[in-house]
Design an enzyme around this catalytic site. Sequence first.
Site, PDB file in Angstrom:
ATOM      1  N   LYS A   1      17.977  57.786  40.446  1.00  0.00           N
ATOM      2  CA  LYS A   1      17.851  57.066  39.172  1.00  0.00           C
ATOM      3  C   LYS A   1      17.936  58.076  38.031  1.00  0.00           C
ATOM      4  O   LYS A   1      17.134  59.001  37.953  1.00  0.00           O
ATOM      5  CB  LYS A   1      16.509  56.329  39.132  1.00  0.00           C
ATOM      6  CG  LYS A   1      16.157  55.720  37.776  1.00  0.00           C
ATOM      7  CD  LYS A   1      14.719  55.193  37.773  1.00  0.00           C
ATOM      8  CE  LYS A   1      14.264  54.805  36.375  1.00  0.00           C
ATOM      9  NZ  LYS A   1      12.840  54.405  36.335  1.00  0.00           N
TER      10      LYS A   1
ATOM     11  N   ASP B   1      14.153  55.915  28.395  1.00  0.00           N
ATOM     12  CA  ASP B   1      13.754  54.529  28.654  1.00  0.00           C
ATOM     13  C   ASP B   1      12.680  54.109  27.664  1.00  0.00           C
ATOM     14  O   ASP B   1      11.521  54.491  27.792  1.00  0.00           O
ATOM     15  CB  ASP B   1      13.237  54.405  30.092  1.00  0.00           C
ATOM     16  CG  ASP B   1      12.708  53.008  30.398  1.00  0.00           C
ATOM     17  OD1 ASP B   1      13.118  52.055  29.703  1.00  0.00           O
ATOM     18  OD2 ASP B   1      11.904  52.882  31.335  1.00  0.00           O
TER      19      ASP B   1
ATOM     20  N   LYS C   1       8.184  49.294  25.389  1.00  0.00           N
ATOM     21  CA  LYS C   1       6.968  50.008  25.762  1.00  0.00           C
ATOM     22  C   LYS C   1       6.108  50.263  24.518  1.00  0.00           C
ATOM     23  O   LYS C   1       6.646  50.448  23.422  1.00  0.00           O
ATOM     24  CB  LYS C   1       7.322  51.377  26.371  1.00  0.00           C
ATOM     25  CG  LYS C   1       8.047  51.354  27.694  1.00  0.00           C
ATOM     26  CD  LYS C   1       8.362  52.785  28.131  1.00  0.00           C
ATOM     27  CE  LYS C   1       9.211  52.829  29.395  1.00  0.00           C
ATOM     28  NZ  LYS C   1       8.469  52.406  30.593  1.00  0.00           N
TER      29      LYS C   1
ATOM     30  N   ASP D   1      12.485  60.126  32.910  1.00  0.00           N
ATOM     31  CA  ASP D   1      12.919  59.025  33.774  1.00  0.00           C
ATOM     32  C   ASP D   1      14.241  59.338  34.477  1.00  0.00           C
ATOM     33  O   ASP D   1      14.731  58.543  35.266  1.00  0.00           O
ATOM     34  CB  ASP D   1      13.034  57.735  32.964  1.00  0.00           C
ATOM     35  CG  ASP D   1      12.551  56.515  33.734  1.00  0.00           C
ATOM     36  OD1 ASP D   1      11.912  56.697  34.787  1.00  0.00           O
ATOM     37  OD2 ASP D   1      12.817  55.385  33.295  1.00  0.00           O
TER      38      ASP D   1
ATOM     39  N   ASP E   1      11.957  46.275  31.171  1.00  0.00           N
ATOM     40  CA  ASP E   1      11.415  47.599  31.476  1.00  0.00           C
ATOM     41  C   ASP E   1      11.372  47.871  32.978  1.00  0.00           C
ATOM     42  O   ASP E   1      10.975  48.946  33.404  1.00  0.00           O
ATOM     43  CB  ASP E   1      10.016  47.755  30.865  1.00  0.00           C
ATOM     44  CG  ASP E   1       9.578  49.207  30.783  1.00  0.00           C
ATOM     45  OD1 ASP E   1      10.461  50.090  30.780  1.00  0.00           O
ATOM     46  OD2 ASP E   1       8.363  49.466  30.722  1.00  0.00           O
TER      47      ASP E   1
ATOM     48  N   GLU F   1      13.988  48.381  34.762  1.00  0.00           N
ATOM     49  CA  GLU F   1      15.438  48.605  34.705  1.00  0.00           C
ATOM     50  C   GLU F   1      15.954  49.582  35.753  1.00  0.00           C
ATOM     51  O   GLU F   1      17.090  49.480  36.197  1.00  0.00           O
ATOM     52  CB  GLU F   1      15.827  49.110  33.305  1.00  0.00           C
ATOM     53  CG  GLU F   1      15.691  50.605  33.063  1.00  0.00           C
ATOM     54  CD  GLU F   1      14.275  51.147  33.222  1.00  0.00           C
ATOM     55  OE1 GLU F   1      14.141  52.293  33.677  1.00  0.00           O
ATOM     56  OE2 GLU F   1      13.307  50.432  32.902  1.00  0.00           O
TER      57      GLU F   1
ATOM     58  N   ARG G   1      15.319  49.899  38.847  1.00  0.00           N
ATOM     59  CA  ARG G   1      15.669  49.214  40.097  1.00  0.00           C
ATOM     60  C   ARG G   1      17.003  48.483  39.982  1.00  0.00           C
ATOM     61  O   ARG G   1      17.701  48.309  40.987  1.00  0.00           O
ATOM     62  CB  ARG G   1      14.536  48.264  40.502  1.00  0.00           C
ATOM     63  CG  ARG G   1      14.278  47.120  39.546  1.00  0.00           C
ATOM     64  CD  ARG G   1      12.914  46.476  39.754  1.00  0.00           C
ATOM     65  NE  ARG G   1      11.843  47.355  39.315  1.00  0.00           N
ATOM     66  CZ  ARG G   1      10.544  47.075  39.447  1.00  0.00           C
ATOM     67  NH1 ARG G   1      10.169  45.936  40.022  1.00  0.00           N
ATOM     68  NH2 ARG G   1       9.620  47.913  39.018  1.00  0.00           N
TER      69      ARG G   1
END
Length: 496
Positions: A258, A263, A270, A281, A340, A342, A344
């Site tokens: 990933k 993010d 967030k 991230d 959020d 995202e 996955r």
Amino acid sequence: MLKIKLEKTTFENAKAECSLVFIVNKDFSHAWVKNKELLETFKYEGEGVFLDQENKILYAGVKEDDVHLLRESACLAVRTLKKLAFKSVKVGVYTCGTHSKDNALLENLKALFLGLKLGLYEYDTFKSNKKESVLKEAIVALELHKPCEKTCANSLEKSAKEALKYAEIMTESLNIVRDLVNTPPMIGTPVYMAEVAQKVAKENHLEIHVYDEKFLEEKKMNAFLAVNKASLGVNPPRLIHLVYKPKKAKKKIALVGKGLTYDCGGLSLKPADYMVTMKADKGGGSAVIGLLNVLAKLGVEAEVHGIIGATENMIGPAAYKPDDILISKEGKSIEVRNTDAEGRLVLADCLSYAQDLNPDVIVDFATLTGACVVGLGEFTSAIMGHNEELKNLFETSGLESGELLAKLPFNRHLKKLIESKIADVCNISSSRYGGAITAGLFLNEFIRDEFKDKWLHIDIAGPAYVEKEWDVNSFGASGAGVRACTAFVEELLKKA
């Protein structure tokens, strides 16, 4: 980077500006310990570090007879020495842990050398006044601090050379990952991430393919594309595919990462405090780039594919929305109830792409869930999957490498929490509990039946980025996953 020089001499005869002596399990009896009266006066009992200024000796405690504590202590010692004015330090060879193991000496040397080398790392790219370390060289006297079997002593030089090669490659690779993860988002974009991968590919003569949004559209990687929609005109996505092909390959391994370069949560925004550190991230994708560097330089007998989904998750007029339904590359529909969740979505399409390569093993790495950090703490990664043998192998080999890992089990009750009334699956659980596992179960929805027993999911959300020094890791990025997966691949190939 600290240079380590091996010398076939005794510790006493080795020449350096200062000495490093480890106190293992509070044992002050060996000959390298000097001026014991001074240590007693200052009540140094073999924990932490103590500097004997007169004799120019730094004592570093190894609390227990444990190879991992030796690595950590070596790192702490170098962190201390780099604040002083010594250009060189000498150290002998120590054996900690299970001496009956065939590779005990090699593992001790790897730990010692890696700890020494990692101690100098500091991300100071944007510091106006950089404090460069005076310490440049560690002289390792090839003498054991206490007697061992003759076969052990005879293999010392050979083991030291092998361990030094490992430590140099691993340090370089971990620092590539650390630098990339630490890079701020205004620089560390998906395009930048691809450029770092291209440098690694060029240096190691790897095959590399970097695909843009047009390729993603052609391959119907709509879940991946959706996450990037708000950034498309500014920081478009990149699918990065690195390939290492040795002359002889026992296995084909796909490593998937990933690569969320930033993010903010998308429209499910967030809170401000939770946005800070979200440059990290991209930890999973960065780890995959580092792994390709390690595995290629070590020359492992496996064909290794590194697949990274690099994108931002931002807000804007074109941003994907809660209530959207996305059709993934696998053809499964996804109800979006939280933008959020995202990572996955990106991984779902990247895992589909990886399965098209027909690998023997698939391992994905992601800073996927805060729930994993809540459950396991910030120092431990989670292992998930269906194949118990594969999970056990990753755990045991990873733990031996010095990383902390724990298995989390899938179950049918948690699986029900990601069911959707209007699509094949929902991108978020209907419960606040078990979030790390439900995220893994979401990814499982995109793993074909023939690959269920070949796939592992590693959630590195805790250790990938920690805002303090711990173990051999400096403030910030650690390179989580790299040491563990390297050990896993090596053990996997031994069984092939």
